[in-house]
Enzyme design. Structure first.
Site, mmCIF file in Angstrom:
data_model
loop_
_atom_site.group_PDB
_atom_site.id
_atom_site.type_symbol
_atom_site.label_atom_id
_atom_site.label_comp_id
_atom_site.label_asym_id
_atom_site.label_seq_id
_atom_site.Cartn_x
_atom_site.Cartn_y
_atom_site.Cartn_z
ATOM 1 N N ARG B 10 -25.852 28.108 -17.866
ATOM 2 C CA ARG B 10 -25.883 29.452 -17.428
ATOM 3 C C ARG B 10 -25.099 29.870 -16.089
ATOM 4 N NH1 ARG B 10 -26.886 34.048 -14.445
ATOM 5 N NH2 ARG B 10 -28.152 32.931 -13.338
ATOM 6 N N ASP B 11 -25.943 29.743 -14.752
ATOM 7 C CA ASP B 11 -25.015 29.812 -13.529
ATOM 8 C C ASP B 11 -24.092 29.417 -12.682
ATOM 9 O OD1 ASP B 11 -24.463 31.781 -11.127
ATOM 10 O OD2 ASP B 11 -26.723 30.595 -9.661
ATOM 11 N N HIS B 207 -34.447 30.361 -4.793
ATOM 12 C CA HIS B 207 -32.550 30.530 -5.401
ATOM 13 C C HIS B 207 -32.251 29.415 -4.903
ATOM 14 C CE1 HIS B 207 -29.507 30.345 -8.924
ATOM 15 N NE2 HIS B 207 -28.350 31.441 -8.675
ATOM 16 N N HIS B 209 -28.213 29.076 -2.805
ATOM 17 C CA HIS B 209 -26.487 28.289 -3.046
ATOM 18 C C HIS B 209 -26.304 27.992 -1.775
ATOM 19 C CE1 HIS B 209 -24.813 31.125 -6.328
ATOM 20 N NE2 HIS B 209 -26.562 31.076 -6.366
ATOM 21 N N CYS B 240 -18.716 30.571 -5.892
ATOM 22 C CA CYS B 240 -19.308 32.051 -5.364
ATOM 23 C C CYS B 240 -18.142 32.732 -5.395
ATOM 24 C CB CYS B 240 -20.139 31.760 -4.172
ATOM 25 S SG CYS B 240 -20.316 33.152 -2.714
ATOM 26 N N ASN B 249 -24.453 27.300 -6.069
ATOM 27 C CA ASN B 249 -25.631 26.778 -6.554
ATOM 28 C C ASN B 249 -26.084 25.280 -5.347
ATOM 29 O OD1 ASN B 249 -27.100 28.481 -8.524
ATOM 30 N ND2 ASN B 249 -25.466 27.784 -9.383
#
Lengths: 304, 304
Positions: B10-11, B207, B209, B240, B249
């Site tokens: 997903r991300d 979460h 990054h 990003c 991430n």
């Protein structure tokens, strides 16, 4: 008060395939000092056939303009290197050896015990000659977090060398994760044990590689545990001879970003340091691994 | 017991320029589950014009083979997404909004307060309909460590949303450093305050990054402070949108390497996970930022 030890001109360049000219190395050191960095490992006095990138150590050492308040250091691995450093008038001498038999024999042709005793003897001789006050002596224990040949390293062995190094009169002792395998709990434990072993009388430094992305996590754990000296290389310059695709030292500008963000003053101008990272990236001709040099500091875009 | 929440499908994919086919996404999810990962964010139910990479969410959701013991999740940002997820039968729904006005208005066209109230209302409606037991609900607070538009974020504002989210019945609350500006002391403080605000009754996740290389340092600090859920993306997949040259991430295999090295069991087969990182790297066609996928785990060469 913590200190950042910039090792780009030495550990960084030594592990880059490209060779910089003496003038470029001198410019590199001068640019680093202009960012506010206060400790720079400038050269190593090692055998020019083993490390051709450092063959011009004396010329580099003699060539750069000294910045006020900056301490410049040279690395030595044996008596010959020590004598060269002393002749050059180096004011901070970095000794280093690997704590495992296999690593140190392959890298320095001696058992760890033999390297340690030789270094201790050199300090004693300098003391006897009334010259010990003319230089600061640090000792780096390489592969203290793991050895590429032997695997996990017994912490007791590392701590024992730390204790003996303090007794031998080293001014600072650095625990090095030469191949970047360490994790934060290990960093915290080793630093705590090193401080205990020296009764807190000798500053404990750490030298982390970011080979497996744990570099800054290890810094944070070591800082919490009481380490006060942090090696780093601008841009993450350098590599890992044991992992061809991997990165080397933690990047100085990433370290500065994290420390300043936590309220730990470094005295370094982050924008200026990013400028040096980009400059040296152009010189070595490959994309460096530092992150802040790509993402930039935290600057909001505004609500626009 | 900690949990790793894999967000690569997903991300990760959402922030890669390349578009994978539905079959490739399904294969990706199945390969991830085979490594021992127990939580996978598989899709997001967002507007296909805003995030074309996720336009086939229903087909992906219906298509992958369920592995025993694995929880699959879908992300939603509003009522429409929630309804799509419920229709698809998603058993874990990830709600998310940005805690700053500017970020959330730009990303979700609503004030943070409006997004929060809508989510809370959806949970209430499900409760009233006797359907609340059919899904687990997590809430991610985006830009909790810093906003690309507004800069530093007031921690009190974040903690207040945490408290209200716990009261509204969310099963888990995730603090997200969406733009990778956080530092470890901040991570530790926010996690501690979140745990206090919820009386320790709701798992707190993080979460991170790795945009400025502090990702794993923040994980370590958050772990020490009591966070139990860690988002990560295999290979560091993703990017990003606010820093074009920067990474996204933290890489799941780097996280697993660090946690296992510290004696924190993850249940993940690191070699298998590295295999998936290399596989997806081939699919997205760019060098991913994960480090352990390049350096490998710590395997001594032997003394030979």
């Amino acid at each position: 008060m913590i200190a950042i030890q910039e090792v780009g001109p030495r550990d960084g360049l030594q592990n880059e395939p490209v060779r910089l000219s003496t003038a470029e190395k001198i410019a590199f050191i001068e640019r680093l000092a202009a960012t506010g960095l206060r400790r720079i490992e400038a050269v190593s006095f090692v055998h020019p056939e083993r490390v051709p990138q450092m063959a011009d150590a004396e010329a580099v050492w003699a060539g750069f303009r000294r910045a006020s308040g900056v301490t410049y250091a040279g690395l030595v691995l044996n008596r010959r290197g020590f004598e060269r450093a002393r002749t050059a008038g180096v004011e901070e001498i970095h000794f280093a050896f690997g704590v495992t038999e296999t690593f140190n024999r392959k890298n320095q042709g001696a058992a760890p015990e033999a390297s340690f005793r030789q270094f201790a003897a050199l300090l004693e001789e300098a003391e006897a000659a009334g010259a010990r006050g003319r230089f600061r002596a640090t000792l780096t224990l390489s592969v203290a977090f793991g050895c590429p040949y032997e695997g996990p390293v017994d912490e007791g062995r590392v701590v024992d060398f730390v204790r003996r190094a303090a007794e031998a009169g080293f001014d600072e002792i650095v625990l090095a994760d030469t191949i970047g395998v360490g994790v934060p709990t290990q960093a915290a434990r080793l630093v705590r044990r090193a401080i205990e072993a020296t009764g807190g009388r000798v500053p404990i430094g750490v030298h982390f590689h970011n080979t497996r992305n744990t570099g800054l996590a290890n810094v944070y754990a070591a800082l919490e545990a009481g380490a006060t000296v942090f090696d780093a290389s601008v841009g993450g310059l350098g590599g890992c001879p044991f992992a061809p695709n991997a990165t080397g030292n933690i990047a100085t500008e990433d370290l500065v970003y994290m420390l300043e963000g936590m309220g730990v003053a470094t005295g370094v101008d982050l924008d200026a340091l990013i400028g040096v990272a980009r400059w040296i990236e152009g010189k070595v001709g490959r994309r460096l691994e530092g992150m802040v040099m790509k993402a930039g500091p935290f600057r909001p875009l505004g609500a626009g």
